[in-house]
Design an enzyme around this catalytic site. Structure first.
Site, PDB file in Angstrom:
ATOM      1  N   HIS A 131     -16.868 -43.629  36.122  1.00  0.00           N
ATOM      2  CA  HIS A 131     -16.546 -45.076  35.895  1.00  0.00           C
ATOM      3  C   HIS A 131     -17.657 -45.794  36.730  1.00  0.00           C
ATOM      4  CE1 HIS A 131     -12.624 -44.375  34.063  1.00  0.00           C
ATOM      5  NE2 HIS A 131     -12.508 -43.416  35.242  1.00  0.00           N
ATOM      6  N   TYR A 176     -20.019 -54.799  36.393  1.00  0.00           N
ATOM      7  CA  TYR A 176     -20.719 -53.794  35.413  1.00  0.00           C
ATOM      8  C   TYR A 176     -22.020 -53.872  35.576  1.00  0.00           C
ATOM      9  CZ  TYR A 176     -15.844 -52.905  34.283  1.00  0.00           C
ATOM     10  OH  TYR A 176     -14.579 -52.769  34.178  1.00  0.00           O
ATOM     11  N   HIS A 234      -6.498 -45.250  31.519  1.00  0.00           N
ATOM     12  CA  HIS A 234      -5.577 -45.480  32.240  1.00  0.00           C
ATOM     13  C   HIS A 234      -4.133 -45.071  31.487  1.00  0.00           C
ATOM     14  CE1 HIS A 234      -8.392 -47.009  34.950  1.00  0.00           C
ATOM     15  NE2 HIS A 234      -8.705 -47.971  34.043  1.00  0.00           N
TER      16      HIS A 234
END
Ligand code: DQA
Length: 140
Positions: free
Chosen positions: A99, A22, A79
């Protein structure tokens, strides 16, 4: 346009957690860049982050009639949260799913999103630029 950027669970740790996935910029750093990007194109960005599923649903519900679009990174809720999915489906505000990582190239459980088909579109895999591209999608 007024664009609401919603970040979900654990995204407050961006810049500290799993830096190889990230990156090292904090959520505040990214939001500051998004703010400047929106302004430079004559638009306004607003930000909300929560680790709490219901609060994210409430933010989506309250966006109706206030914002022109939502950029949504729901984190792991992506999810499995039917509650967030239903909130997205319930409002007339277009939502773009985002994302930072390429979730399709990661663990199997990340390959499934319960949000994508109720969203206007999805952008993934471009790090913080996923947010920029999602915002831009509202005005290009
Ligand atoms: C994420 C991907 C999710 O699978 C994960 O749970 C996150 C971040 C991303 O931005 O790549 O928290 O949404």
């Amino acid at each position: 346009m007024k664009i609401l950027v919603i970040n979900g669970v654990n995204l407050n740790l961006t810049g500290r957690r799993e830096q190889g996935v990230y990156g090292t910029e904090t959520l505040a750093d990214i939001q500051s860049e998004l703010d400047g990007f929106a302004r430079s194109h004559g638009h306004e960005a607003f930000f909300f982050q929560s680790n709490i599923e219901g609060e994210i649903c409430t933010a989506i519900q309250n966006a109706e009639g206030v914002y022109d679009g939502i950029v949504l990174n729901a984190g792991a809720y992506t999810h499995y949260s039917y509650a967030i999915r239903d909130a997205v489906a319930a409002v007339r505000v277009p939502v773009v799913e985002v994302h930072m990582s390429n979730v399709c190239a990661r663990e199997d459980f990340r390959k499934r999103s319960v949000l994508t088909d109720v969203c206007k579109g999805e952008i993934l895999g471009f790090g913080k630029n996923s947010y920029l591209l999602a915002m831009e999608s509202f005005w290009i």
